[in-house]
Design a protein around this motif. Structure first.
Motif, mmCIF file in Angstrom:
data_model
loop_
_atom_site.group_PDB
_atom_site.id
_atom_site.type_symbol
_atom_site.label_atom_id
_atom_site.label_comp_id
_atom_site.label_asym_id
_atom_site.label_seq_id
_atom_site.Cartn_x
_atom_site.Cartn_y
_atom_site.Cartn_z
ATOM 1 N N VAL A 114 -54.560 27.157 30.027
ATOM 2 C CA VAL A 114 -55.143 27.502 31.325
ATOM 3 C C VAL A 114 -54.551 28.826 31.785
ATOM 4 O O VAL A 114 -53.332 28.936 31.996
ATOM 5 N N ALA A 115 -55.392 29.822 31.935
ATOM 6 C CA ALA A 115 -54.935 31.126 32.416
ATOM 7 C C ALA A 115 -54.839 31.103 33.935
ATOM 8 O O ALA A 115 -55.781 30.695 34.617
ATOM 9 N N VAL A 116 -53.698 31.545 34.456
ATOM 10 C CA VAL A 116 -53.493 31.687 35.893
ATOM 11 C C VAL A 116 -53.466 33.181 36.194
ATOM 12 O O VAL A 116 -52.474 33.861 35.929
ATOM 13 N N ASP A 118 -53.144 35.715 38.821
ATOM 14 C CA ASP A 118 -52.617 35.537 40.167
ATOM 15 C C ASP A 118 -51.508 36.545 40.425
ATOM 16 O O ASP A 118 -51.572 37.676 39.929
ATOM 17 N N THR A 119 -50.488 36.124 41.153
ATOM 18 C CA THR A 119 -49.364 36.992 41.507
ATOM 19 C C THR A 119 -48.216 36.897 40.513
ATOM 20 O O THR A 119 -47.105 37.335 40.811
ATOM 21 N N GLY A 120 -48.492 36.338 39.345
ATOM 22 C CA GLY A 120 -47.454 36.101 38.355
ATOM 23 C C GLY A 120 -46.975 34.667 38.433
ATOM 24 O O GLY A 120 -47.201 33.961 39.422
ATOM 25 N N VAL A 121 -46.302 34.215 37.389
ATOM 26 C CA VAL A 121 -45.732 32.864 37.346
ATOM 27 C C VAL A 121 -44.288 32.987 36.898
ATOM 28 O O VAL A 121 -44.020 33.401 35.764
ATOM 29 N N ASN A 122 -43.356 32.667 37.788
ATOM 30 C CA ASN A 122 -41.949 32.685 37.406
ATOM 31 C C ASN A 122 -41.661 31.562 36.421
ATOM 32 O O ASN A 122 -42.244 30.472 36.491
ATOM 33 N N ARG A 123 -40.742 31.820 35.529
ATOM 34 C CA ARG A 123 -40.344 30.780 34.579
ATOM 35 C C ARG A 123 -39.694 29.631 35.344
ATOM 36 O O ARG A 123 -38.930 29.837 36.285
ATOM 37 N N HIS A 124 -40.012 28.415 34.922
ATOM 38 C CA HIS A 124 -39.517 27.206 35.569
ATOM 39 C C HIS A 124 -39.341 26.152 34.489
ATOM 40 O O HIS A 124 -40.167 26.064 33.564
ATOM 41 N N ARG A 126 -40.030 23.210 34.392
ATOM 42 C CA ARG A 126 -41.129 22.259 34.306
ATOM 43 C C ARG A 126 -42.434 22.924 33.867
ATOM 44 O O ARG A 126 -43.498 22.306 33.880
ATOM 45 N N LEU A 127 -42.328 24.187 33.461
ATOM 46 C CA LEU A 127 -43.442 24.895 32.818
ATOM 47 C C LEU A 127 -42.958 25.441 31.478
ATOM 48 O O LEU A 127 -42.916 26.657 31.259
ATOM 49 N N PRO A 128 -42.597 24.565 30.557
ATOM 50 C CA PRO A 128 -42.023 25.044 29.288
ATOM 51 C C PRO A 128 -43.021 25.788 28.417
ATOM 52 O O PRO A 128 -42.635 26.675 27.648
ATOM 53 N N ALA A 174 -50.817 20.607 29.281
ATOM 54 C CA ALA A 174 -51.498 21.872 29.043
ATOM 55 C C ALA A 174 -50.517 23.033 29.041
ATOM 56 O O ALA A 174 -49.388 22.937 29.532
ATOM 57 N N GLU A 175 -50.956 24.150 28.496
ATOM 58 C CA GLU A 175 -50.177 25.382 28.458
ATOM 59 C C GLU A 175 -50.697 26.329 29.528
ATOM 60 O O GLU A 175 -51.884 26.336 29.844
ATOM 61 N N ILE A 176 -49.808 27.146 30.088
ATOM 62 C CA ILE A 176 -50.189 28.139 31.090
ATOM 63 C C ILE A 176 -50.085 29.543 30.484
ATOM 64 O O ILE A 176 -49.089 29.882 29.845
ATOM 65 N N LEU A 177 -51.126 30.332 30.692
ATOM 66 C CA LEU A 177 -51.112 31.757 30.370
ATOM 67 C C LEU A 177 -51.066 32.516 31.684
ATOM 68 O O LEU A 177 -51.968 32.383 32.514
ATOM 69 N N THR A 178 -50.015 33.296 31.913
ATOM 70 C CA THR A 178 -49.880 34.007 33.175
ATOM 71 C C THR A 178 -50.264 35.480 33.029
ATOM 72 O O THR A 178 -49.789 36.172 32.127
#
Length: 483
Positions: A114-116, A118-124, A126-128, A174-178
């Protein structure tokens, strides 16, 4: 040098997200937009937007080089999200209403990217599974979120569970694409003059052209779902300057990618201030892009925990479905953050996180669940399944919440025709037919859903007085992120 300044008022990011364009973009966009009609004079009637296929080349050129189109600099301090109280021991209201525990028996979104945008996604922690896609604002790889917005969106979509609290994303496997495409904390160094068409607010950086490039980039990076919690508003009949964006979302649709977009928030002033309070295209006062490019985009409105349409949500004939956009809990966006947030610190105290920006990722997460369970479905068929299993308390769809509140379990289990509802992709409501026959009566589930909403309505007592999520602007307040 950045500095903190007092905030005078609150505004909404989702309704003011696509920002300053450079001089070359002015040339691409053409003449200045038409002014709003004088009092008492009707705005020009509009029709569903066409697609300018020739404009795709501009988006494709930008997709290959994710970088600012001109020198930029940070002008304000970064957002300070906070958790108001202890971590929730019970699932947040949106999770309970959507009954995600039941949906996860059938799918958890494995194998979906899933591409986000947006304003960026900080590493966390719980988002490995976080893939970097680049930055159109500054020089990061997309994992810098100064605005405290994209990380919250990503958390709603795909946050992993934790033993420390009850929050979890809709599609935790799911995987995130930032891809960082905008920031209200940044501006062009050579900023000058009035903003051109395609600009909503001159307090930050990002525009419909870089958004178009980001959409094409996400497709080319293998995204199966794209979430866009940004909206560019324009008065009906004026220059929307979004030809490249329309071509980009169709590019995604034709390559089997589901694009989910926020409907936008109504502002007290500015380009998103006029609510579309009628029905159909003839009553449109405010155009919301990319939301109005249905059926290539599934546009998402916000409802309150009570089930009522949120007053902040911008209406329109392009609305597909709705999800809860208030009382939001998600991942901490501060660098090094490991916990949760549900508010943002302002000069006037803590403000709740709310808006269609946070309703949209619930639908993007559901799209990932559906794609994982039914990998043979096309993008149109995924949209069709989400729309046809939604719950509308009235008769048929309307311009406030579309087909109604999404139902993840129904979307994953109901038997529906596999063919798209209509081959006419130009029709903005081709995917909104009468409810289909089901193998069993849908009313037990619907009664349960609306019963839950009625029970939860007490949670919103006094909530109407809460101000939207905001940022203080330069020389006035930090620029606001979505509300």
């Amino acid at each position: 040098m950045t500095r903190r300044v007092p905030a005078r008022r609150m505004r909404m990011l989702c309704a003011a997200a696509l920002l300053v364009a450079s001089t070359p973009i002015v040339a691409q966009f053409g003449e200045p937009s038409a002014a709003a009609a004088p009092p008492g004079q009707l705005l020009p009637a509009i029709a569903p937007p066409g697609i300018d296929h020739a404009a795709l080349g501009v988006a494709q050129d930008l997709s290959g080089r994710p970088a600012p189109l001109e020198p930029t600099e940070q002008r304000t301090v970064c957002a300070q999200p906070r958790l108001n109280g202890a971590p929730p021991k019970e699932a947040p209201v949106a999770q309970r209403v959507l009954d995600l525990e039941s949906a996860w028996q059938f799918s958890r979104g494995a194998g979906q990217k899933v591409a986000v945008i947006d304003t960026g996604v900080n590493r966390h922690p719980r988002l490995p599974a976080l893939q970097t896609g680049g930055d159109y604002v500054a020089d990061s790889d997309g994992t810098v979120d100064c605005d405290g917005h994209g990380t919250l969106v990503a958390g709603i979509i795909a946050a992993r569970p934790s033993p420390d609290d009850a929050f979890v994303g809709v599609a935790p496997d799911a995987e995130i694409l930032t891809i960082r495409q905008l920031s209200l904390a940044y501006q062009a160094k050579n900023k000058r003059g009035d903003p051109p068409p395609g600009t909503i607010d001159d307090s930050g950086y990002g525009n419909v052209l870089t958004l178009a490039g980001a959409v094409v980039r996400a497709v080319d990076f293998g995204a199966t779902v794209i979430n866009i919690s940004e909206v560019a508003c324009a008065a009906a009949g004026s220059d929307t300057a979004d030809g490249a964006l329309g071509a980009a979302v169709r590019y995604a649709y034709e390559r089997n990618v589901v694009v989910v977009a926020a409907a936008g928030n109504v502002q007290s002033d500015g380009a998103c201030s006029a609510q579309n309070d009628g029905t159909g295209w003839g009553s449109v006062k405010t155009v919301a892009s990319p939301a109005w490019f249905s059926p290539y985009v599934l546009a998402v409105a916000s409802v309150d925990p009570s089930g009522a349409p949120s007053e902040l949500s911008l209406n329109g004939p392009w609305i597909g479905v709705a999800a809860i956009g208030r009382q939001i809990v998600s991942l901490d966006s501060k660098p090094g953050g490991t916990g949760l947030v549900d508010a943002v610190e302002t000069s006037e105290g803590l403000s709740a996180i709310e808006g269609t920006s946070f309703a949209a990722p619930y639908v993007a997460g559901l799209a990932a669940l559906v794609r994982a369970r039914f990998p043979h479905l096309t993008a149109q068929q995924v949209i069709d399944r989400i729309v046809r299993t939604a719950h509308q308390p009235g008769a048929g769809r309307d311009d406030k919440i579309g087909a109604g509140l999404i139902d993840p379990t129904a979307a994953l289990t109901d038997q529906l025709p596999e063919q798209p509802i209509s081959a006419n992709a130009q029709s903005p409501q081709a995917y909104v037919p009468a409810p289909p026959p089901a193998p069993e009566s849908p009313w037990p589930r619907r009664i349960a859903v609306f019963g839950s909403l009625a029970c939860l309505s007490a949670l919103v007592i006094g909530y109407a007085a809460a101000a939207p999520y905001r940022r203080r602007q330069t020389n006035e307040q930090l620029p606001e992120l979505d509300s």
